[in-house]
Design an enzyme around this catalytic site. Structure first.
Site, PDB file in Angstrom:
ATOM      1  N   THR A 208       0.844  -1.208   0.000  1.00 37.66           N
ATOM      2  CA  THR A 208       0.000   0.000   0.000  1.00 37.66           C
ATOM      3  C   THR A 208       0.877   1.256   0.000  1.00 37.66           C
ATOM      4  O   THR A 208       0.380   2.352   0.174  1.00 37.66           O
ATOM      5  CB  THR A 208      -0.907   0.030   1.241  1.00 37.66           C
ATOM      6  OG1 THR A 208      -0.073  -0.020   2.400  1.00 37.66           O
ATOM      7  CG2 THR A 208      -1.845  -1.155   1.275  1.00 37.66           C
ATOM      8  N   ASP A 266      -3.537  -4.252   5.833  1.00 37.14           N
ATOM      9  CA  ASP A 266      -2.383  -5.121   6.043  1.00 37.14           C
ATOM     10  C   ASP A 266      -2.522  -5.619   7.481  1.00 37.14           C
ATOM     11  O   ASP A 266      -2.016  -5.017   8.405  1.00 37.14           O
ATOM     12  CB  ASP A 266      -1.097  -4.300   5.840  1.00 37.14           C
ATOM     13  CG  ASP A 266       0.115  -5.187   5.614  1.00 37.14           C
ATOM     14  OD1 ASP A 266      -0.037  -6.410   5.713  1.00 37.14           O
ATOM     15  OD2 ASP A 266       1.203  -4.648   5.362  1.00 37.14           O
TER      16      ASP A 266
END
Lengths: 500, 500
Positions: A208, A266
């Site tokens: 990300t 995550d």
């Protein structure tokens, strides 16, 4: 199921869907009619050698003849299909591991065998994006206990290849993301390999963030190496810095990471399983994990960091790794560049001991290298830093870095993107806060990591006294569209950098 | 964002992707190059009237010219695009509600406003399948508390149209699935509408079962009616039995159900929100919910049923509905047919009071109709059953059913599928167990509900004394492939029906 009636002729359509397997068939083709398929049914496509699972898109135009079949590029590549090849089409047998997925969705605890079945089917490509997203989500937010994280990690280790270096000590390091620009890995590999340790580093691409180590290294060298090529590099130089994807180490991880990226999450369990499975599969024995903590870092409090540290060390032991976790300052970006090429420029400055090399990046790299050198037991406790420092300042690390790049196929100097805009302070005052997430988002909107030379070049640090109109940072982009898009975001967010 | 450089010309490609918006552009088209798009980026496509979000597939073949753009059929329909139309392409603005989705993934509690933002974006089509699957999973398995279920239900009610019938009492019923063949709804509507109550019934298609009420009714009449058409039918006949999708009542539900189907789950929170939002949006005031309980039903224990009952009644009150939940026997299928046409045949037998009409189906329909008649307060407690029974046996219900079908556009008799295989007992003994899930799966593998006339015709019930070679059930299919596929499953599972 390879009946005569299920045979179709492959026609190249040239449709790129990223990683997704899509199969295209005419709605009036004999297979659709006799098998009763409808759009988005998942079906099995085989040739004489192998088979894949793909989602069906039904065509009602003449891009295909009724006896022809098309594939997305990803699917065609996996089947190695050429024009006019004969392909066989069949119903997808039930995916048994989905019952374990459903159990997890309903909060039940899974064991090694359940995780192993799920991960095996994921690696086979049998899970659709919908299934993968459900698995990621069902395992997120504290929904895996420590046994489950260990079992998931073990399942991921055995899902792919496992390397063995025939060395007693193989070191590795990993940073639990969230800190833009913090590209210590190439520096650490160069230092410890120069010292004589074995460090076969496989890195992921950005999940990300605006850059992963593999994205940054790709600016300077080849990172897509076969296992044989990796072995040759490590035997010759003691270290490598390559992308972990083609090495087929923990291949489930690469598939899951794409979904986490789409969700922009995550989670702890996946994170630990991802990191430790890669390390174990890569044949590491001694591993340092760095957790930067800060208000806008991935890990926001010492308490969370401590919990994560405990979990990582417990799972590490369970899978047979010697792991040490260190907790570092994550209050601001490290280095100046954010984005693959901009970070590569920082790395080269540090290696060359240039006067304007970012000090913070240098210090962190030395700290981590020192920890690895001590963890390996080759120097006394407390002497690691001195050793690492000497290797860097003497130029040995720089030499080793260039040797590793050349062993990986090339060394190229990073270049800057053609479009640039400078952002200056609108007021004077003390620099109170840099929002790691927002500055990372800005770098992503400018095109990083897909656009290698895009990103942010940061000119200031926390605590500095800023003059009005002083340069805060520059945005680099490879297209005008991306530059404008980043600028629009910057104009809508006045808290990227806070000056009071 | 409608800059000159982002204009492309629409070309029809005829690619059917079910509900998914996909846009096709050449990799060398000027928009891809200047905007820096890559495959699977989600982007916004607009014409002068409206806009949609679609996933990008990049073409490297000559299906399109560089200045052309293609759309999946679903996307073209939403944009009402015609050949050579001018379309505008732009980056997708950040989807703000994804931060709420991530909060839910991380186990945080959401409020009405958060659910409302998520549901609004879902109805807009801004969520990809990956996002939708994460939302379903994050809300599954007891992860919504009772406030959240109420708030989600309210958000779903206001996400679409809301009907108002200008009646004090509007009744409805719903069965919490899991029981194959249990198609009481058309019977209940016919009975209570004949009695004089208003029952504008909108039903869903099958989620994970071999048939939903809409699938079954579609065999006999039109179920895809506009809101205006529904109003006309209900004003004339007092009731209707239509598919809820086109009525745009709780449209988020229709989108979420497709994902639940792909995952083969149906979680408590979503289930309650789905059922009650449809009822409230349809303008119902008095609702009976039937929960069949059985070892292989959706709800497996009285304890679970009681908990679900409490939650439904609490949420019902919160959204202003008068809800009564009844718990029924779910130990085996109800009726003989499992699959749209086979269930339609059962329904007609009951309505015509035929000698071989399935008794169990008749009894359940009477029970539910009786509860609705009593709940409406129009007869004394305990007198509902007598009233319902009289309406059915007198033929009034049959007459009303045909009148409703004709008001909906047609009445067609159900027909059986061309392929059939009879399954006979391999041993004699007592029929101990029918696995609802496995017999439903068998019906699905035979093609139901997509193949309307496919499914199972059950010949036996629990507790019966079975002779060797006695007919247990027949499998019907519309293609040989599906028949073989069902047979393969049957041969691999010897516990579909247990005789001891």
């Amino acid at each position: 199921m390879e009946q005569h009636s299920n045979i179709l002729k492959y026609k190249h359509l040239g449709i790129y869907t990223q990683n997704e397997n899509v199969v295209y068939m005419r709605e009036d083709c004999h297979v659709c009619i006799s098998e009763g398929f409808e759009a988005l049914t998942r079906i099995r496509i085989s040739n004489k050698n192998t088979s894949i699972v793909a989602s069906l898109n039904v065509l009602n135009s003449d891009m295909l003849l009724p006896n022809e079949i098309g594939l997305s590029d990803a699917a065609a590549k996996k089947l190695n299909a050429s024009q006019n090849d004969t392909l066989y089409v069949s119903h997808l047998e039930p995916i048994e591991s989905l019952s374990h997925l459903r159990a997890k969705i309903y909060n039940q605890k899974l064991d090694y065998s359940a995780f192993n079945e799920i991960i095996t089917d994921i690696v086979e490509g049998d899970y659709s994006n919908i299934h993968l997203s459900a698995f990621i989500t069902a395992c997120a937010g504290d929904r895996l206990d420590i046994d489950e994280i260990s079992d998931l990690t073990k399942a991921m280790i055995t899902s792919g290849k496992q390397l063995d270096w025939n060395k007693e000590i193989v070191v590795d390091k990993h940073c639990i993301g969230g800190l833009p620009g913090n590209r210590t890995t190439p520096l650490v590999v160069a230092i410890v390999a120069a010292y004589g340790l074995t460090m076969p580093k496989t890195s992921s691409r950005a999940i990300t963030s605006p850059a992963g180590t593999a994205d940054t290294m790709e600016v300077m060298t080849n990172v897509t190496l076969s296992l044989e090529e990796i072995k040759t590099v490590v035997e010759k130089e003691g270290g490598c810095i390559v992308w972990g994807g083609t090495a087929q180490l923990s291949p489930a991880d690469d598939i899951l990471i794409k979904i986490e990226k789409a969700l922009d999450i995550d989670s702890e369990g996946q994170l630990i399983a991802s990191v430790l499975s890669k390390k174990a599969a890569a044949g590491s024995t001694h591993v340092i994990i760095d957790i930067p903590v800060g208000e806008t870092a991935k890990v926001r409090s010492s308490e969370m960091a401590q919990k994560l540290k405990n979990h990582i060390e417990t799972v590490g032991t369970a899978v047979g790794l010697n792991v040490k976790v260190i907790i570092t300052d994550g209050s601001q970006p490290v280095g100046r560049g954010i984005g693959p090429a901009l970070e590569a420029i920082d790395i080269l400055k540090v290696l060359k001991n240039e006067a304007d090399a970012p000090k913070d990046l240098t210090e962190r790299a030395l700290l981590l290298a020192a920890e690895l050198i001590e963890l390996s037991g080759k120097v006394e406790k407390g002497k690691g830093l001195e050793t690492a420092h000497q290797i860097l300042t003497s130029g040995q690390a720089h030499k080793k870095f260039l040797a590793i790049c050349n062993a990986q196929g090339r060394f190229s100097k990073p270049v800057l993107a053609p479009y640039k805009i400078e952002i200056r302070a609108e007021t004077s005052g003390n620099l109170k806060r840099i929002d790691n997430r927002k500055i990372a988002k800005l770098a992503k909107l400018s095109g990083a990591p897909q656009s290698k030379s895009a990103g942010i070049l940061l000119n200031v640090h926390l605590g500095e006294q800023i003059e009005e109109n002083q340069l805060l940072y520059a945005i680099y982009a490879e297209s005008k569209g991306e530059l404008n898009y980043a600028l629009e975001y910057k104009n809508n967010h006045n808290d990227i950098i806070t000056i009071i």
